[in-house]
Design a protein around this motif. Sequence first.
Motif, short mmCIF file in Angstrom:
data_model
loop_
_atom_site.label_atom_id
_atom_site.label_comp_id
_atom_site.label_asym_id
_atom_site.label_seq_id
_atom_site.Cartn_x
_atom_site.Cartn_y
_atom_site.Cartn_z
N LYS A 7 -3.50 12.73 3.84
CA LYS A 7 -2.30 11.98 4.20
C LYS A 7 -2.74 10.67 4.84
N PRO A 8 -2.28 9.51 4.33
CA PRO A 8 -2.73 8.22 4.87
C PRO A 8 -2.35 8.03 6.34
N ILE A 9 -3.21 7.37 7.07
CA ILE A 9 -2.92 6.90 8.43
C ILE A 9 -3.12 5.39 8.38
N ILE A 10 -2.03 4.66 8.21
CA ILE A 10 -2.10 3.21 8.00
C ILE A 10 -2.05 2.49 9.34
N LEU A 11 -3.05 1.65 9.57
CA LEU A 11 -3.06 0.78 10.75
C LEU A 11 -2.56 -0.59 10.34
N GLY A 12 -1.92 -1.27 11.25
CA GLY A 12 -1.46 -2.62 11.01
C GLY A 12 -0.76 -3.15 12.24
N ASN A 49 -22.48 -13.69 11.85
CA ASN A 49 -22.66 -15.05 11.35
C ASN A 49 -21.56 -16.00 11.77
N MET A 50 -20.61 -15.51 12.58
CA MET A 50 -19.49 -16.32 13.07
C MET A 50 -18.77 -16.99 11.90
N ALA A 51 -18.34 -16.17 10.95
CA ALA A 51 -17.70 -16.69 9.74
C ALA A 51 -16.55 -15.79 9.32
N LEU A 52 -15.60 -16.38 8.63
CA LEU A 52 -14.52 -15.62 8.01
C LEU A 52 -15.13 -14.91 6.81
N ALA A 53 -15.07 -13.58 6.78
CA ALA A 53 -15.69 -12.79 5.70
C ALA A 53 -14.72 -12.54 4.55
N SER A 54 -13.44 -12.29 4.85
CA SER A 54 -12.44 -12.07 3.79
C SER A 54 -11.05 -12.09 4.40
N PHE A 55 -10.05 -12.24 3.54
CA PHE A 55 -8.66 -12.15 3.99
C PHE A 55 -7.81 -11.64 2.84
N TRP A 56 -6.65 -11.07 3.18
CA TRP A 56 -5.74 -10.54 2.16
C TRP A 56 -4.35 -10.39 2.74
N SER A 57 -3.39 -10.28 1.84
CA SER A 57 -2.00 -10.06 2.21
C SER A 57 -1.63 -8.63 1.81
N GLY A 58 -0.84 -7.98 2.65
CA GLY A 58 -0.42 -6.60 2.37
C GLY A 58 -0.80 -5.69 3.52
N GLU A 59 -0.87 -4.39 3.23
CA GLU A 59 -1.23 -3.44 4.27
C GLU A 59 -2.68 -3.65 4.71
N PHE A 60 -2.97 -3.21 5.93
CA PHE A 60 -4.28 -3.47 6.54
C PHE A 60 -5.31 -2.42 6.12
N VAL A 61 -5.44 -1.33 6.84
CA VAL A 61 -6.44 -0.30 6.51
C VAL A 61 -5.86 1.09 6.68
N ASP A 62 -6.42 2.03 5.92
CA ASP A 62 -6.09 3.45 6.03
C ASP A 62 -7.26 4.11 6.75
N VAL A 63 -7.02 4.63 7.95
CA VAL A 63 -8.09 5.24 8.75
C VAL A 63 -8.15 6.76 8.62
N ALA A 64 -7.36 7.33 7.71
CA ALA A 64 -7.36 8.79 7.54
C ALA A 64 -8.77 9.35 7.31
N PRO A 65 -9.64 8.71 6.51
CA PRO A 65 -10.97 9.28 6.29
C PRO A 65 -11.79 9.45 7.58
N MET A 66 -11.47 8.69 8.62
CA MET A 66 -12.20 8.82 9.89
C MET A 66 -11.89 10.14 10.59
N TRP A 67 -10.75 10.75 10.28
CA TRP A 67 -10.28 11.92 11.01
C TRP A 67 -10.50 13.23 10.28
N HIS A 68 -11.15 13.19 9.14
CA HIS A 68 -11.35 14.40 8.35
C HIS A 68 -12.84 14.62 8.08
N GLY A 69 -13.24 15.87 8.14
CA GLY A 69 -14.64 16.20 7.89
C GLY A 69 -15.53 15.50 8.88
N ARG A 70 -16.56 14.87 8.38
CA ARG A 70 -17.50 14.14 9.23
C ARG A 70 -17.16 12.66 9.32
#
Length: 192
Positions: A7-12, A49-70
């Motif tokens: 089940k997704p856990i969406i941060l934003g 490196n004190m640089a912008l690495a990437s950017f995008w529009s839309g939802e941010f991140v799904d942290v569900a994988p951090m909470w399951h298994g290892r």
Amino acid sequence: QKGPNLKPIILGSKDDKALVFRNFINKGNARSIGVSFPGNMNLIFDASNMALASFWSGEFVDVAPMWHGRGVRDIAPISSDIVPLPLDLQFAELASPEAKWPVELNRNSNQTRTHSLRFRGYKLDKNRYPTFMYTLGDIVFEDRFDPLPEQAGIKRTIKIKGQSDTLYFRAATDEISKKDNSYTLPNCTMTI
């Protein structure tokens, strides 16, 4: 649970406040700092490196994988429309415009740091928008990003305190075309 049935856990961002997320983020390196702004604009700042690495529009991140298994090592941005930028230094002091650009710091390799840029943290305003701070010798930088409300994009404001006759800023390394105050690269447009 394992696999695609998580089940997704969406941060934003919430309540008109930005969300700053420090973890291993895919599309960055070990010192990546993710920021989710109100209006679904997101970015990753590379604190090596004190640089912008990437950017995008839309939802941010799904942290569900951090909470399951290892857990997982990297958390991936949700969007498939990420604008990646080179993990490369953007500021350097050079003896001349033709001098070799310093090697970026990539913690996933055996490269030796060839620059003296140092990350000094960040400060948050009342809406939790970060201003990243770093130094290059005696030069102090304050680097802020703001989402553009009328379109999918970001505005970057860099304040520089100190002087140097040999300081250079490299905005891009790709094929660049110019029209009026805009510079177009294959994946994005910059207006200066």
